[in-house]
Design a protein around this motif. Sequence first.
Motif, PDB file in Angstrom:
ATOM      1  N   GLU A   2       0.830  -1.187   0.000  1.00 21.98           N
ATOM      2  CA  GLU A   2       0.000   0.000   0.000  1.00 21.98           C
ATOM      3  C   GLU A   2       0.877   1.253   0.000  1.00 21.98           C
ATOM      4  O   GLU A   2       1.972   1.275   0.565  1.00 21.98           O
ATOM      5  N   LYS A 281      -4.473  -1.383 -10.079  1.00 19.33           N
ATOM      6  CA  LYS A 281      -3.960  -0.390  -9.129  1.00 19.33           C
ATOM      7  C   LYS A 281      -2.980   0.552  -9.814  1.00 19.33           C
ATOM      8  O   LYS A 281      -2.984   1.756  -9.573  1.00 19.33           O
ATOM      9  N   LYS A 311     -12.672  -4.396  -4.071  1.00 23.78           N
ATOM     10  CA  LYS A 311     -13.177  -3.767  -2.840  1.00 23.78           C
ATOM     11  C   LYS A 311     -12.974  -4.667  -1.635  1.00 23.78           C
ATOM     12  O   LYS A 311     -12.604  -4.203  -0.540  1.00 23.78           O
ATOM     13  N   LEU A 314      -9.048  -4.617  -0.815  1.00 24.23           N
ATOM     14  CA  LEU A 314      -8.455  -3.348  -0.429  1.00 24.23           C
ATOM     15  C   LEU A 314      -9.321  -2.541   0.525  1.00 24.23           C
ATOM     16  O   LEU A 314      -8.875  -1.537   1.082  1.00 24.23           O
ATOM     17  N   GLN A 320     -12.378   5.210  -4.871  1.00 20.59           N
ATOM     18  CA  GLN A 320     -11.807   5.644  -3.597  1.00 20.59           C
ATOM     19  C   GLN A 320     -10.294   5.423  -3.587  1.00 20.59           C
ATOM     20  O   GLN A 320      -9.546   6.234  -3.047  1.00 20.59           O
ATOM     21  N   TYR A 321      -9.846   4.322  -4.176  1.00 28.72           N
ATOM     22  CA  TYR A 321      -8.413   4.056  -4.253  1.00 28.72           C
ATOM     23  C   TYR A 321      -7.719   5.134  -5.078  1.00 28.72           C
ATOM     24  O   TYR A 321      -6.662   5.640  -4.688  1.00 28.72           O
ATOM     25  N   ARG A 322      -8.310   5.499  -6.208  1.00 29.72           N
ATOM     26  CA  ARG A 322      -7.713   6.557  -7.044  1.00 29.72           C
ATOM     27  C   ARG A 322      -7.627   7.864  -6.265  1.00 29.72           C
ATOM     28  O   ARG A 322      -6.606   8.559  -6.309  1.00 29.72           O
TER      29      ARG A 322
END
Length: 328
Positions: A2, A281, A311, A314, A320-322
Motif C-alpha cells: 500500500e 492499481k 473492494k 483493499l 476511492q483508491y484513485r
Amino acid sequence: MEYITVKEAGEKWGLGIRMVTLYCTEGRIAGVVKKGNLWLIPEDAPKPEDRRRKKASIQEEKEPAAGKDNDVYETNKHENARSFQSLYENKDLFIEIVKHFPYPMHICAPDGTMLLANEAYLKFAKISNPERLYKKHNILQNPNLERWGVKDFTVRAFQGEAVYAYDVKVPHQEIVDQLGDDKELVYGSMYHNMTALPIRDSNNKLLFIVFIFITSRYYQDREEIIKGKEYIDNHWREEFDIDKLAGIVHMSRYHYTRLFKQHTGMTPYSYYQEVKLGKLKEKLCDTNLSITQVFEECGVDYNGNLAKIFKDKLGMTPSQYRTMMTQK
C-alpha cells in the motif's frame, strides 16, 4: 504493498510537503515510486534521517570544553574529517566500496556504454570476464528494453533524471544469455526495485549514470510453475483458461492446479487475479483514464466480479483508491 501520498507522509512524519518531495527526489525514501508528477510512498517506509546539523552541535564546536578534553576533541575532529575526505581523494578506496556494495549495480557513461559493474551484479548476470563488456556493451542499444518494460526508465535515466521503478519483473535468463559467460539455465522468478542516479560535475555536466537493483521478491519454483507464471504475466489481459495453461506444461488441469498451489500457496486463477489487481492499481494512478477506461485497458468489465474482489481485498472501491493515491 500500500502507498500513501507526499501530503500523507508529511502529516505522518511531521514534515512539510516540500521536504518530503525533496527526500523523494534525492532517493532517500525506500521503495518510493513516481507516477507521472505524483510520488507514491510505501505506507511502511521509515522516516528519512535528518542530515542537517543541529544548532546545539554547531555551538558545541564553537565552544568546546577546556583543557585536555578540548585537545582530544580537536584532534579527533580533524582526523575524522580527513578520513571522510579520503573517500573522495582515494580512487582505489572508492572502487573497493563500489566493488563490495551489497546490491547489484553498474555504472554507465552518458552515451550508454557500461564502465563498471560490482561483484553482486557480475554474480547476478553470471559474468566471469567483465573486461569484455566494459566500454563495449551499450545499454541504450539493447533492442529488448521496450519488451522488458524498462525503456522509459532507461531513457529518462540517460537524460539525467533520477528515476525509480518498483517491482519490475527481471528477464534474468535473457540477461544471462546476453551478458554471462556461463549460459546455465536460471530457475525462479525475480522482481527488482530499480534506481538510476545521475552523477554530475561542478558544472552540472552529466558524467555517469549509476544503476542499482534491489530484489523485491523472488520465487524458486519448478520449471512448470515458472512457465505458468510467465504465461499469466504475459497474457493477463486475456480471459483465464486453465486448460490452455496446463497444456503448455503438458499436465492435466487437476494436477497442475494442485502442483501450482503446493508451490505458491495459491491456485493459478488466484495468481491471475493478483496480477490483474496489480495492473488495475497501477493504471488507476493515471488520471487521464476514466475508471471505466482503466478496466477496459485491463480487459475487465467494470461491473464484473473483479471490481467486487478489488473492494473486498483493499477495503475500498476503485474510485476511492484513485482518490487516495492521487490527492495532493
